[in-house]
Design a protein around this motif. Structure first.
Motif, PDB file in Angstrom:
ATOM      1  N   ILE A 139      22.236 -54.674  11.122  1.00 55.25           N
ATOM      2  CA  ILE A 139      20.853 -54.452  10.681  1.00 55.25           C
ATOM      3  C   ILE A 139      20.762 -54.511   9.162  1.00 55.25           C
ATOM      4  O   ILE A 139      19.827 -55.099   8.606  1.00 55.25           O
ATOM      5  N   LEU A 140      21.747 -53.914   8.478  1.00 54.44           N
ATOM      6  CA  LEU A 140      21.796 -53.953   7.022  1.00 54.44           C
ATOM      7  C   LEU A 140      21.806 -55.396   6.522  1.00 54.44           C
ATOM      8  O   LEU A 140      21.041 -55.769   5.617  1.00 54.44           O
ATOM      9  N   GLY A 141      22.667 -56.226   7.111  1.00 56.67           N
ATOM     10  CA  GLY A 141      22.775 -57.615   6.681  1.00 56.67           C
ATOM     11  C   GLY A 141      21.531 -58.430   6.986  1.00 56.67           C
ATOM     12  O   GLY A 141      21.086 -59.239   6.154  1.00 56.67           O
ATOM     13  N   LEU A 142      20.942 -58.236   8.167  1.00 56.37           N
ATOM     14  CA  LEU A 142      19.745 -58.986   8.538  1.00 56.37           C
ATOM     15  C   LEU A 142      18.563 -58.630   7.631  1.00 56.37           C
ATOM     16  O   LEU A 142      17.809 -59.505   7.200  1.00 56.37           O
ATOM     17  N   LYS A 143      18.410 -57.339   7.349  1.00 60.77           N
ATOM     18  CA  LYS A 143      17.322 -56.920   6.462  1.00 60.77           C
ATOM     19  C   LYS A 143      17.480 -57.536   5.078  1.00 60.77           C
ATOM     20  O   LYS A 143      16.504 -57.994   4.466  1.00 60.77           O
ATOM     21  N   HIS A 144      18.701 -57.545   4.590  1.00 53.48           N
ATOM     22  CA  HIS A 144      18.949 -58.081   3.255  1.00 53.48           C
ATOM     23  C   HIS A 144      18.699 -59.585   3.222  1.00 53.48           C
ATOM     24  O   HIS A 144      18.134 -60.106   2.251  1.00 53.48           O
ATOM     25  N   ALA A 145      19.114 -60.285   4.276  1.00 53.10           N
ATOM     26  CA  ALA A 145      18.897 -61.728   4.339  1.00 53.10           C
ATOM     27  C   ALA A 145      17.408 -62.060   4.333  1.00 53.10           C
ATOM     28  O   ALA A 145      16.966 -62.995   3.654  1.00 53.10           O
ATOM     29  N   LEU A 146      16.629 -61.309   5.088  1.00 55.19           N
ATOM     30  CA  LEU A 146      15.187 -61.530   5.105  1.00 55.19           C
ATOM     31  C   LEU A 146      14.571 -61.210   3.745  1.00 55.19           C
ATOM     32  O   LEU A 146      13.686 -61.923   3.269  1.00 55.19           O
ATOM     33  N   LYS A 147      15.038 -60.153   3.124  1.00 50.54           N
ATOM     34  CA  LYS A 147      14.533 -59.768   1.806  1.00 50.54           C
ATOM     35  C   LYS A 147      14.791 -60.868   0.780  1.00 50.54           C
ATOM     36  O   LYS A 147      13.961 -61.104  -0.114  1.00 50.54           O
ATOM     37  N   LYS A 148      15.932 -61.558   0.910  1.00 50.43           N
ATOM     38  CA  LYS A 148      16.282 -62.613  -0.031  1.00 50.43           C
ATOM     39  C   LYS A 148      15.613 -63.941   0.312  1.00 50.43           C
ATOM     40  O   LYS A 148      15.769 -64.923  -0.410  1.00 50.43           O
ATOM     41  N   GLY A 149      14.901 -63.994   1.418  1.00 52.00           N
ATOM     42  CA  GLY A 149      14.145 -65.196   1.758  1.00 52.00           C
ATOM     43  C   GLY A 149      14.880 -66.220   2.597  1.00 52.00           C
ATOM     44  O   GLY A 149      14.411 -67.348   2.735  1.00 52.00           O
ATOM     45  N   TYR A 150      16.011 -65.859   3.189  1.00 46.22           N
ATOM     46  CA  TYR A 150      16.733 -66.811   4.035  1.00 46.22           C
ATOM     47  C   TYR A 150      15.975 -67.030   5.343  1.00 46.22           C
ATOM     48  O   TYR A 150      15.408 -66.098   5.919  1.00 46.22           O
ATOM     49  N   LYS A 151      16.004 -68.266   5.824  1.00 47.44           N
ATOM     50  CA  LYS A 151      15.276 -68.637   7.036  1.00 47.44           C
ATOM     51  C   LYS A 151      16.203 -68.950   8.210  1.00 47.44           C
ATOM     52  O   LYS A 151      15.813 -68.824   9.362  1.00 47.44           O
ATOM     53  N   HIS A 152      17.418 -69.405   7.927  1.00 45.92           N
ATOM     54  CA  HIS A 152      18.398 -69.745   8.959  1.00 45.92           C
ATOM     55  C   HIS A 152      19.641 -68.899   8.715  1.00 45.92           C
ATOM     56  O   HIS A 152      20.108 -68.790   7.581  1.00 45.92           O
ATOM     57  N   ILE A 153      20.197 -68.317   9.763  1.00 43.80           N
ATOM     58  CA  ILE A 153      21.332 -67.420   9.568  1.00 43.80           C
ATOM     59  C   ILE A 153      22.355 -67.587  10.681  1.00 43.80           C
ATOM     60  O   ILE A 153      22.012 -67.753  11.857  1.00 43.80           O
ATOM     61  N   ILE A 154      23.620 -67.597  10.287  1.00 39.71           N
ATOM     62  CA  ILE A 154      24.750 -67.586  11.217  1.00 39.71           C
ATOM     63  C   ILE A 154      25.452 -66.249  11.029  1.00 39.71           C
ATOM     64  O   ILE A 154      25.828 -65.890   9.912  1.00 39.71           O
ATOM     65  N   ALA A 182      17.441 -53.160  19.910  1.00 35.52           N
ATOM     66  CA  ALA A 182      16.052 -53.614  19.838  1.00 35.52           C
ATOM     67  C   ALA A 182      15.642 -53.866  18.391  1.00 35.52           C
ATOM     68  O   ALA A 182      14.942 -54.846  18.090  1.00 35.52           O
ATOM     69  N   GLU A 183      16.085 -53.008  17.474  1.00 38.89           N
ATOM     70  CA  GLU A 183      15.770 -53.200  16.055  1.00 38.89           C
ATOM     71  C   GLU A 183      16.417 -54.475  15.525  1.00 38.89           C
ATOM     72  O   GLU A 183      15.788 -55.244  14.787  1.00 38.89           O
ATOM     73  N   ALA A 184      17.682 -54.693  15.909  1.00 39.34           N
ATOM     74  CA  ALA A 184      18.380 -55.898  15.461  1.00 39.34           C
ATOM     75  C   ALA A 184      17.712 -57.157  16.014  1.00 39.34           C
ATOM     76  O   ALA A 184      17.572 -58.166  15.301  1.00 39.34           O
ATOM     77  N   LYS A 185      17.298 -57.130  17.271  1.00 39.35           N
ATOM     78  CA  LYS A 185      16.637 -58.289  17.872  1.00 39.35           C
ATOM     79  C   LYS A 185      15.291 -58.574  17.210  1.00 39.35           C
ATOM     80  O   LYS A 185      14.907 -59.736  17.032  1.00 39.35           O
ATOM     81  N   GLU A 186      14.577 -57.524  16.852  1.00 39.36           N
ATOM     82  CA  GLU A 186      13.302 -57.706  16.166  1.00 39.36           C
ATOM     83  C   GLU A 186      13.510 -58.400  14.821  1.00 39.36           C
ATOM     84  O   GLU A 186      12.724 -59.275  14.427  1.00 39.36           O
ATOM     85  N   LEU A 187      14.578 -58.032  14.144  1.00 34.61           N
ATOM     86  CA  LEU A 187      14.885 -58.670  12.861  1.00 34.61           C
ATOM     87  C   LEU A 187      15.311 -60.125  13.048  1.00 34.61           C
ATOM     88  O   LEU A 187      14.891 -61.012  12.304  1.00 34.61           O
ATOM     89  N   LYS A 188      16.162 -60.386  14.041  1.00 27.08           N
ATOM     90  CA  LYS A 188      16.660 -61.753  14.239  1.00 27.08           C
ATOM     91  C   LYS A 188      15.535 -62.715  14.595  1.00 27.08           C
ATOM     92  O   LYS A 188      15.585 -63.896  14.237  1.00 27.08           O
ATOM     93  N   ASP A 189      14.505 -62.220  15.270  1.00 30.35           N
ATOM     94  CA  ASP A 189      13.394 -63.088  15.660  1.00 30.35           C
ATOM     95  C   ASP A 189      12.517 -63.489  14.476  1.00 30.35           C
ATOM     96  O   ASP A 189      11.641 -64.347  14.616  1.00 30.35           O
ATOM     97  N   LYS A 190      12.759 -62.906  13.317  1.00 29.58           N
ATOM     98  CA  LYS A 190      12.000 -63.274  12.124  1.00 29.58           C
ATOM     99  C   LYS A 190      12.590 -64.493  11.424  1.00 29.58           C
ATOM    100  O   LYS A 190      11.971 -65.045  10.509  1.00 29.58           O
ATOM    101  N   PHE A 191      13.803 -64.902  11.835  1.00 31.38           N
ATOM    102  CA  PHE A 191      14.416 -66.101  11.264  1.00 31.38           C
ATOM    103  C   PHE A 191      13.954 -67.326  12.037  1.00 31.38           C
ATOM    104  O   PHE A 191      13.607 -67.245  13.228  1.00 31.38           O
ATOM    105  N   LEU A 192      13.964 -68.474  11.389  1.00 30.01           N
ATOM    106  CA  LEU A 192      13.645 -69.715  12.079  1.00 30.01           C
ATOM    107  C   LEU A 192      14.756 -70.097  13.045  1.00 30.01           C
ATOM    108  O   LEU A 192      14.504 -70.680  14.096  1.00 30.01           O
ATOM    109  N   SER A 193      16.001 -69.800  12.687  1.00 26.45           N
ATOM    110  CA  SER A 193      17.112 -70.008  13.612  1.00 26.45           C
ATOM    111  C   SER A 193      18.128 -68.895  13.402  1.00 26.45           C
ATOM    112  O   SER A 193      18.286 -68.370  12.299  1.00 26.45           O
ATOM    113  N   PHE A 194      18.821 -68.537  14.479  1.00 25.26           N
ATOM    114  CA  PHE A 194      19.754 -67.412  14.464  1.00 25.26           C
ATOM    115  C   PHE A 194      20.921 -67.743  15.380  1.00 25.26           C
ATOM    116  O   PHE A 194      20.737 -68.187  16.509  1.00 25.26           O
TER     117      PHE A 194
END
Length: 229
Positions: A139-154, A182-194
């Motif tokens: 969750i920490l990593g996903l939140k940070h990635a979204l904050k930095k504006g990343y759209k695709h994440i592996i 559930a929190e992690a899935k909510e975050l992952k769905d904000k990326f264009l690809s995961f």
């Protein structure tokens, strides 16, 4: 190439993925003097006539799932431009959790990198189990990635439980795990690809080091280091 009514085309250059509604839109990419590569990085083109409202999954050569959330397809494929897709940012996330005592003092660690810079993240999570620390690191990593504006994440981690529960391969019997998942899935769905995949512990040493440092932090205290590559 004949086009089907509902066809779309997926173009991948390195870690950057684009989706185009018409084959004619990607012809300029293929018409260059070196049509299948740029800077030594190959273009991969695939097509599908699957309904764009559904999630798309395809194998990229690594264990795990790679998906486009339905909302992302609807919002970014039909209405998005080629320029929008070409500027989408991609990153890789390694996550790990640590707990001394299980339960005991615990920490979450994550490594986020995009080829030009690397973020080292750590968060204190108080007295928790190792599984809670693993989810908190993701969750920490996903939140940070979204904050930095990343759209695709592996995403890669050595917790088989987290990787399989996020993919829906394992059932969740613990209520606390269910809330975190559930929190992690909510975050992952904000990326264009995961994409998420399990890796052996020996390939996750950097995230493990951050998790062990995080044990000494106060609960919810977050530290971040950034290094240019």
């Amino acid at each position: 190439m004949a086009e089907e009514k509902d066809a779309f085309y997926v173009v991948r250059k390195g870690d950057v993925v684009g989706i185009y509604k018409s084959f004619s839109d990607i012809q300029p990419l293929l018409a260059s003097s070196d049509p299948y590569s740029s800077g030594g990085r190959a273009f991969n083109v695939s097509s599908s006539s699957r309904n764009l409202q559904g999630a798309i999954q395809f194998d990229t050569g690594l264990a795990g799932s790679f998906s486009y959330p339905p909302n992302s397809l609807r919002n970014h494929t039909l209405g998005g431009s080629q320029a929008e897709w070409s500027t989408c940012l991609s990153c890789t996330l390694h996550f790990d959790g640590a707990s001394k005592g299980n339960p005991g003092p615990a920490g979450a660690g994550a490594i986020l990198h995009d080829g030009s810079k690397v973020y080292r993240l750590r968060e204190g999570v108080g007295i928790q189990t190792n599984n809670v620390a693993e989810y908190r690191s993701l969750i920490l990593g996903l939140k940070h990635a979204l904050k930095k504006g990343y759209k695709h994440i592996i995403v890669q981690g050595d917790s088989l439980l987290v990787c399989n529960q996020i993919q829906g391969l394992w059932k969740i019997k613990n209520q606390n795990m269910g809330t975190l998942c559930a929190e992690a899935k909510e975050l992952k769905d904000k990326f264009l690809s995961f994409k998420i995949s399990h890796i052996p512990r020996e390939y996750n040493s950097e995230a493990d080091a951050q998790a062990n440092l995080a044990i000494n932090l106060r609960a919810c205290e977050v530290q971040e280091d950034c290094q240019l590559l």
